[in-house]
Write a protein that holds these residues in place. Sequence first.
Motif, mmCIF file in Angstrom:
data_model
loop_
_atom_site.group_PDB
_atom_site.id
_atom_site.type_symbol
_atom_site.label_atom_id
_atom_site.label_comp_id
_atom_site.label_asym_id
_atom_site.label_seq_id
_atom_site.Cartn_x
_atom_site.Cartn_y
_atom_site.Cartn_z
ATOM 1 N N SER A 108 0.679 -1.260 0.108
ATOM 2 C CA SER A 108 -0.064 -0.113 -0.038
ATOM 3 C C SER A 108 0.846 1.315 -0.078
ATOM 4 C CB SER A 108 -1.096 -0.016 1.156
ATOM 5 O OG SER A 108 -0.328 -0.017 2.490
ATOM 6 N N PHE A 109 2.117 1.013 0.551
ATOM 7 C CA PHE A 109 2.906 2.242 0.582
ATOM 8 C C PHE A 109 3.386 2.778 -0.817
ATOM 9 C CE2 PHE A 109 7.173 4.285 0.852
ATOM 10 C CZ PHE A 109 6.953 4.975 1.626
ATOM 11 N N ASP A 112 1.040 5.216 -5.059
ATOM 12 C CA ASP A 112 1.379 6.481 -4.822
ATOM 13 C C ASP A 112 1.754 7.012 -6.214
ATOM 14 O OD1 ASP A 112 2.819 8.102 -2.375
ATOM 15 O OD2 ASP A 112 3.519 8.444 -4.327
ATOM 16 N N GLN A 113 1.522 8.139 -6.470
ATOM 17 C CA GLN A 113 1.704 8.782 -7.640
ATOM 18 C C GLN A 113 2.966 9.125 -7.968
ATOM 19 O OE1 GLN A 113 -0.289 12.824 -8.295
ATOM 20 N NE2 GLN A 113 -0.232 12.808 -5.953
ATOM 21 N N ASP A 116 5.382 5.199 -7.604
ATOM 22 C CA ASP A 116 4.948 4.092 -8.289
ATOM 23 C C ASP A 116 6.037 4.072 -9.707
ATOM 24 O OD1 ASP A 116 3.392 2.095 -9.561
ATOM 25 O OD2 ASP A 116 2.359 3.907 -11.006
ATOM 26 N N TYR A 133 10.418 13.524 -0.604
ATOM 27 C CA TYR A 133 9.145 12.972 -0.430
ATOM 28 C C TYR A 133 9.302 11.439 0.143
ATOM 29 C CZ TYR A 133 4.476 11.015 -1.848
ATOM 30 O OH TYR A 133 3.400 10.633 -1.793
ATOM 31 N N LYS A 137 7.576 10.638 3.579
ATOM 32 C CA LYS A 137 6.426 9.609 3.804
ATOM 33 C C LYS A 137 6.901 8.206 4.615
ATOM 34 C CE LYS A 137 3.064 6.981 1.058
ATOM 35 N NZ LYS A 137 2.558 6.517 -0.336
ATOM 36 N N SER A 141 4.980 7.363 8.114
ATOM 37 C CA SER A 141 4.204 5.842 8.042
ATOM 38 C C SER A 141 4.608 5.039 9.302
ATOM 39 C CB SER A 141 4.774 5.166 6.747
ATOM 40 O OG SER A 141 4.296 6.047 5.802
ATOM 41 N N VAL A 163 1.294 17.574 -1.877
ATOM 42 C CA VAL A 163 1.057 16.266 -1.662
ATOM 43 C C VAL A 163 1.651 16.095 -0.231
ATOM 44 C CG1 VAL A 163 1.503 13.895 -2.227
ATOM 45 C CG2 VAL A 163 1.255 15.545 -3.864
ATOM 46 N N LEU A 167 -0.166 14.623 3.447
ATOM 47 C CA LEU A 167 0.323 13.498 4.142
ATOM 48 C C LEU A 167 0.568 14.033 5.572
ATOM 49 C CD1 LEU A 167 3.390 12.112 1.836
ATOM 50 C CD2 LEU A 167 1.065 11.061 2.411
#
Lengths: 224, 96
Positions: A108-109, A112-113, A116, A133, A137, A141, A163, A167
């Motif tokens: 799931s991490f 991400d745009q 990815d 970034y 993140k 997390s 973004v 977060l």
Amino acid sequence: MSSVLEIDSVLKSFGGNPVLTDIYLKCETGDILGMLGRNGSGKSTLLKILFGTLPADRKFIRIDGEVLDKPYNARNVLSFLPQNNFLPQNLAVEKVVELYLEKRFVASFFIDQVLDGLRKCKVSNLAGGEMRYLEIKLLLSIDSKFVLLDEPFNGVSPILIEVIKGLIKEASKVKGIILTDHDYRNVLDVANRYCLVFDGGIKQISNKGELVKWGYISESKREE
Amino acid sequence: MKKVRLFWEFHRSTLLINWSFSIAFSMLIFPLFFTMLPIYMMTGGPILSLFYKEISKKNEYYFYYNRSISKVSLIVVSMALNLITSFVLVKIIAHV
């Protein structure tokens, strides 16, 4: 469960010059505390003292009632984003994430745009903004109660800053966050409490006018 | 388990300089190559490697601090692994 972080009576000098003289700061779960201050005012120094990696002449740190000398040694209490990149350059992005997160959260991490497609990429091959970034993140997390972010917006494009702000806001539902950056507009936008490191102490800030009063921004910036 | 992997990653990141130094310096006194190699691998090699980290990759320690691992514990574990590796190497050389 709500947590409380307090740092009090901080004294720090460099070569006999006092940088921090009497600091009191409190952060609770849900807080996004924006810390502003001129270059050399001691913001990064304060964050490092709080994390426990820089010794102070005197300090008192308490988290949920427990006094800690080096908070980073305590499990799941504090995370810290230093000014410069900290991820090992030789590792792949996927490996870094696997070393930080439980296996069930890894997939799931990467939904991400930004990340990815970067899964197999080496950290050293990431662009500056992508690396920043990824660091932010990751730290938001992991399961720490508080996150300290030193210049999270530095070298990051405006679209990515938006973004990151998302977060930070999302993470603040379960964490307390202290951030400092010279991009004060974005700090003022994302934070829900503000303070200014000035003359070795902390001034609580409630509006932009006070930043003018303490000489952090000029009068012309007040209305922007 | 995550911590074990983090300790291993740190140790792994010291090996290139450690082994390069140890092999190169052992070859300088070639007749004693197999005697000197394990000695360099637990002394000069790791010290040089940690010194390199200290001057050029100091910030990477934050990667471990953020998982509650101190610099001292990283160094102690890495030195212990070097000691074990050298010991195993000595045993292998003795049997060859």
